[in-house]
Design a protein around this motif. Sequence first.
Motif, PDB file in Angstrom:
ATOM      1  N   ASP A 102       0.859  -1.178   0.000  1.00  0.00           N
ATOM      2  CA  ASP A 102       0.000   0.000   0.000  1.00  0.00           C
ATOM      3  C   ASP A 102       0.894   1.227   0.000  1.00  0.00           C
ATOM      4  OD1 ASP A 102      -1.993   1.825   0.176  1.00  0.00           O
ATOM      5  OD2 ASP A 102      -2.582   1.352   2.224  1.00  0.00           O
ATOM      6  N   ILE A 103       1.086   1.819  -1.176  1.00  0.00           N
ATOM      7  CA  ILE A 103       2.036   2.920  -1.349  1.00  0.00           C
ATOM      8  C   ILE A 103       1.315   4.115  -1.953  1.00  0.00           C
ATOM      9  CG2 ILE A 103       4.186   3.658  -2.442  1.00  0.00           C
ATOM     10  CD1 ILE A 103       4.983   0.712  -2.596  1.00  0.00           C
ATOM     11  N   GLU A 104       1.498   5.288  -1.334  1.00  0.00           N
ATOM     12  CA  GLU A 104       0.905   6.510  -1.858  1.00  0.00           C
ATOM     13  C   GLU A 104       1.961   7.613  -1.851  1.00  0.00           C
ATOM     14  OE1 GLU A 104      -2.169   6.618  -2.961  1.00  0.00           O
ATOM     15  OE2 GLU A 104      -2.914   4.703  -2.176  1.00  0.00           O
ATOM     16  N   PHE A 105       1.923   8.495  -2.863  1.00  0.00           N
ATOM     17  CA  PHE A 105       2.737   9.705  -2.865  1.00  0.00           C
ATOM     18  C   PHE A 105       1.889  10.841  -2.304  1.00  0.00           C
ATOM     19  CE2 PHE A 105       4.775   7.382  -6.437  1.00  0.00           C
ATOM     20  CZ  PHE A 105       6.064   7.332  -5.923  1.00  0.00           C
ATOM     21  N   LEU A 106       2.397  11.522  -1.275  1.00  0.00           N
ATOM     22  CA  LEU A 106       1.636  12.563  -0.597  1.00  0.00           C
ATOM     23  C   LEU A 106       2.207  13.950  -0.773  1.00  0.00           C
ATOM     24  CD1 LEU A 106       0.851  10.746   2.783  1.00  0.00           C
ATOM     25  CD2 LEU A 106      -0.593  10.922   0.745  1.00  0.00           C
ATOM     26  N   GLY A 107       3.355  14.084  -1.425  1.00  0.00           N
ATOM     27  CA  GLY A 107       3.916  15.409  -1.624  1.00  0.00           C
ATOM     28  C   GLY A 107       5.268  15.348  -2.288  1.00  0.00           C
ATOM     29  N   SER A 108       5.663  16.491  -2.890  1.00  0.00           N
ATOM     30  CA  SER A 108       6.942  16.611  -3.575  1.00  0.00           C
ATOM     31  C   SER A 108       7.505  17.998  -3.320  1.00  0.00           C
ATOM     32  CB  SER A 108       6.757  16.389  -5.085  1.00  0.00           C
ATOM     33  OG  SER A 108       7.964  16.600  -5.791  1.00  0.00           O
ATOM     34  N   CYS A 109       8.807  18.061  -2.990  1.00  0.00           N
ATOM     35  CA  CYS A 109       9.416  19.346  -2.659  1.00  0.00           C
ATOM     36  C   CYS A 109      10.934  19.255  -2.760  1.00  0.00           C
ATOM     37  CB  CYS A 109       9.002  19.763  -1.244  1.00  0.00           C
ATOM     38  SG  CYS A 109       9.842  21.214  -0.604  1.00  0.00           S
ATOM     39  N   LEU A 113      10.409  13.341  -1.969  1.00  0.00           N
ATOM     40  CA  LEU A 113       9.035  12.868  -2.048  1.00  0.00           C
ATOM     41  C   LEU A 113       8.594  12.379  -0.678  1.00  0.00           C
ATOM     42  CD1 LEU A 113       9.344  10.800  -5.348  1.00  0.00           C
ATOM     43  CD2 LEU A 113       8.063  12.929  -5.090  1.00  0.00           C
ATOM     44  N   LEU A 114       7.342  12.667  -0.342  1.00  0.00           N
ATOM     45  CA  LEU A 114       6.750  12.094   0.864  1.00  0.00           C
ATOM     46  C   LEU A 114       5.889  10.919   0.438  1.00  0.00           C
ATOM     47  CD1 LEU A 114       6.075  12.140   3.913  1.00  0.00           C
ATOM     48  CD2 LEU A 114       4.140  13.635   3.344  1.00  0.00           C
ATOM     49  N   LEU A 115       6.208   9.726   0.979  1.00  0.00           N
ATOM     50  CA  LEU A 115       5.448   8.521   0.697  1.00  0.00           C
ATOM     51  C   LEU A 115       4.770   8.041   1.962  1.00  0.00           C
ATOM     52  CD1 LEU A 115       8.399   8.347  -0.946  1.00  0.00           C
ATOM     53  CD2 LEU A 115       7.416   6.207  -1.735  1.00  0.00           C
ATOM     54  N   LYS A 145      -9.586   9.703  15.005  1.00  0.00           N
ATOM     55  CA  LYS A 145      -9.238  10.833  14.148  1.00  0.00           C
ATOM     56  C   LYS A 145      -9.634  10.550  12.706  1.00  0.00           C
ATOM     57  CE  LYS A 145      -4.599   8.890  13.831  1.00  0.00           C
ATOM     58  NZ  LYS A 145      -4.954   7.704  14.616  1.00  0.00           N
ATOM     59  N   PHE A 146      -9.885  11.630  11.978  1.00  0.00           N
ATOM     60  CA  PHE A 146     -10.132  11.521  10.553  1.00  0.00           C
ATOM     61  C   PHE A 146      -9.177  12.467   9.852  1.00  0.00           C
ATOM     62  CE2 PHE A 146     -12.159  13.348   6.772  1.00  0.00           C
ATOM     63  CZ  PHE A 146     -12.272  12.198   6.005  1.00  0.00           C
ATOM     64  N   PHE A 147      -8.271  11.910   9.053  1.00  0.00           N
ATOM     65  CA  PHE A 147      -7.296  12.745   8.362  1.00  0.00           C
ATOM     66  C   PHE A 147      -7.922  13.315   7.100  1.00  0.00           C
ATOM     67  CE2 PHE A 147      -4.349  10.062  10.811  1.00  0.00           C
ATOM     68  CZ  PHE A 147      -3.626  11.073  11.428  1.00  0.00           C
ATOM     69  N   ALA A 148      -7.985  14.632   7.027  1.00  0.00           N
ATOM     70  CA  ALA A 148      -8.509  15.287   5.845  1.00  0.00           C
ATOM     71  C   ALA A 148      -7.412  15.450   4.794  1.00  0.00           C
ATOM     72  CB  ALA A 148      -9.094  16.651   6.206  1.00  0.00           C
ATOM     73  N   PHE A 149      -6.215  15.884   5.242  1.00  0.00           N
ATOM     74  CA  PHE A 149      -5.143  16.177   4.292  1.00  0.00           C
ATOM     75  C   PHE A 149      -3.790  15.797   4.893  1.00  0.00           C
ATOM     76  CE2 PHE A 149      -8.333  19.648   4.142  1.00  0.00           C
ATOM     77  CZ  PHE A 149      -8.945  19.298   2.953  1.00  0.00           C
ATOM     78  N   ARG A 150      -2.846  15.483   3.998  1.00  0.00           N
ATOM     79  CA  ARG A 150      -1.433  15.311   4.364  1.00  0.00           C
ATOM     80  C   ARG A 150      -0.586  16.019   3.323  1.00  0.00           C
ATOM     81  NH1 ARG A 150      -2.279   9.872   5.527  1.00  0.00           N
ATOM     82  NH2 ARG A 150      -3.116   9.642   3.421  1.00  0.00           N
ATOM     83  N   GLY A 151       0.616  16.431   3.683  1.00  0.00           N
ATOM     84  CA  GLY A 151       1.474  17.105   2.719  1.00  0.00           C
ATOM     85  C   GLY A 151       2.894  17.257   3.222  1.00  0.00           C
ATOM     86  N   PHE A 152       3.735  17.830   2.359  1.00  0.00           N
ATOM     87  CA  PHE A 152       5.165  17.934   2.631  1.00  0.00           C
ATOM     88  C   PHE A 152       5.687  19.205   1.984  1.00  0.00           C
ATOM     89  CE2 PHE A 152       9.572  16.862   1.213  1.00  0.00           C
ATOM     90  CZ  PHE A 152      10.152  16.733   2.462  1.00  0.00           C
ATOM     91  N   GLY A 153       6.531  19.963   2.718  1.00  0.00           N
ATOM     92  CA  GLY A 153       7.069  21.193   2.159  1.00  0.00           C
ATOM     93  C   GLY A 153       8.303  21.666   2.889  1.00  0.00           C
ATOM     94  N   TYR A 154       8.815  22.814   2.447  1.00  0.00           N
ATOM     95  CA  TYR A 154      10.086  23.361   2.942  1.00  0.00           C
ATOM     96  C   TYR A 154       9.855  24.751   3.514  1.00  0.00           C
ATOM     97  CZ  TYR A 154      14.854  25.263   2.757  1.00  0.00           C
ATOM     98  OH  TYR A 154      16.065  25.843   3.057  1.00  0.00           O
ATOM     99  N   ASP A 155      10.410  24.987   4.700  1.00  0.00           N
ATOM    100  CA  ASP A 155      10.356  26.290   5.349  1.00  0.00           C
ATOM    101  C   ASP A 155      11.736  26.937   5.238  1.00  0.00           C
ATOM    102  OD1 ASP A 155      10.116  28.515   6.917  1.00  0.00           O
ATOM    103  OD2 ASP A 155       9.789  27.435   8.801  1.00  0.00           O
TER     104      ASP A 155
END
Length: 373
Positions: A102-109, A113-115, A145-155
């Motif tokens: 079970d593999i999903e891509f959740l973000g790119s930065c 990649l966030l998997l 809990k119910f996860f609405a969104f997930r993501g990945f980024g740079y500060d």
Amino acid sequence: MEEMLLPWELIIEILLRLPVKSLIHFKTVCKSWLTLISDPHFASSHFELAAACTERLVFVSLALSLPSVPEFRTIDFNAHLLDDSASPTFKNMFYRPRPYDDIEFLGSCRGFLLLELNGIFCVWNPSTGAYKFVHPSPVVTGRRKFFAFRGFGYDPSTDDYLVVQVYHNKLSGDYATLVDYFSIKTNSWKEIGATPLNYRQCFSYRNSTAGCFLNGAIHWLAVCYDASIHVIAAFDLTERSLSHIPLPLNFEHHDFNPSFLRILGGSLNLCSLGRDSLEIWMMKEYKVKSSWTKTVVMPIDALPTGLFFPICYTKSGDIVGTNAGARLTKCDVNGVLLEHRFYRTGSSGSKVAVYKESLLSLPCDTKQAGEDD
């Protein structure tokens, strides 16, 4: 004949303009080149020179045999989809001790990649093979809990990468929108209190919770529950705050027609897949509602299976996408089929992502593919 040696400063300038694949190979030339190419400052300078960084498409390919073993494949989406030389395969990635099914891509930065691998987060640089598993958040463990969104980024203000979760605590009774994030630099989770507005996931066909990172924020297509309107929810990684961006004035979201966000041409794009056509709206000026422009109205009846979820634009302006699980497809903006290739790529975009090749490393200890976890 006297040997001619280039000045070291000129060698650095030349290496900064070479592709990542070549630089990794050139680490074996000599110790001085190994030291230079491994230096974080060199990696940062190389990434800033966009001409040297190739954008690639990565996807999970599922074998037809049983049991199905997932493989990671990457291609230069400007090359022909049938060009096998452009499609190296990553085998036995992150297997501990069995393959993840079970593999999903959740973000790119910034080349990372966030998997999500069987419910476990992993940050991965496909160019270097370095990766880091992210332990589950203790803040939400044990809660309903119910996860609405997930993501990945740079500060950039802290030179840190964040894994972000937006969720609702069902035990609270008010379904308030909460946010927690994992700091790669501090190797820890932190919770943000309830947000002023309540954001929910848009429940459309094959909707994804994955976020799009742009201009220092992670974006999701959402419902602002308090105002009963569809918006783009945006989490600012520097301010650590959640807000929203209005949709185009004439855009209508329908629960039975897929709507989804993409980063296309370096801008935020809203895609709507109808029964006969695909519409793409581009926000030409970030956060300016009047800058939304309908750039593509593409018939899809000539495409395989009549479905098309765009992933990226090529340099020539063609569109590469998936038909929700069977094949990668390349077509022009008029819907003319140019190329397609059968791959079992999973759902509409959740197992496909775009990343930019980079030598960048995370501000923490990482492992290389093949090391024991």
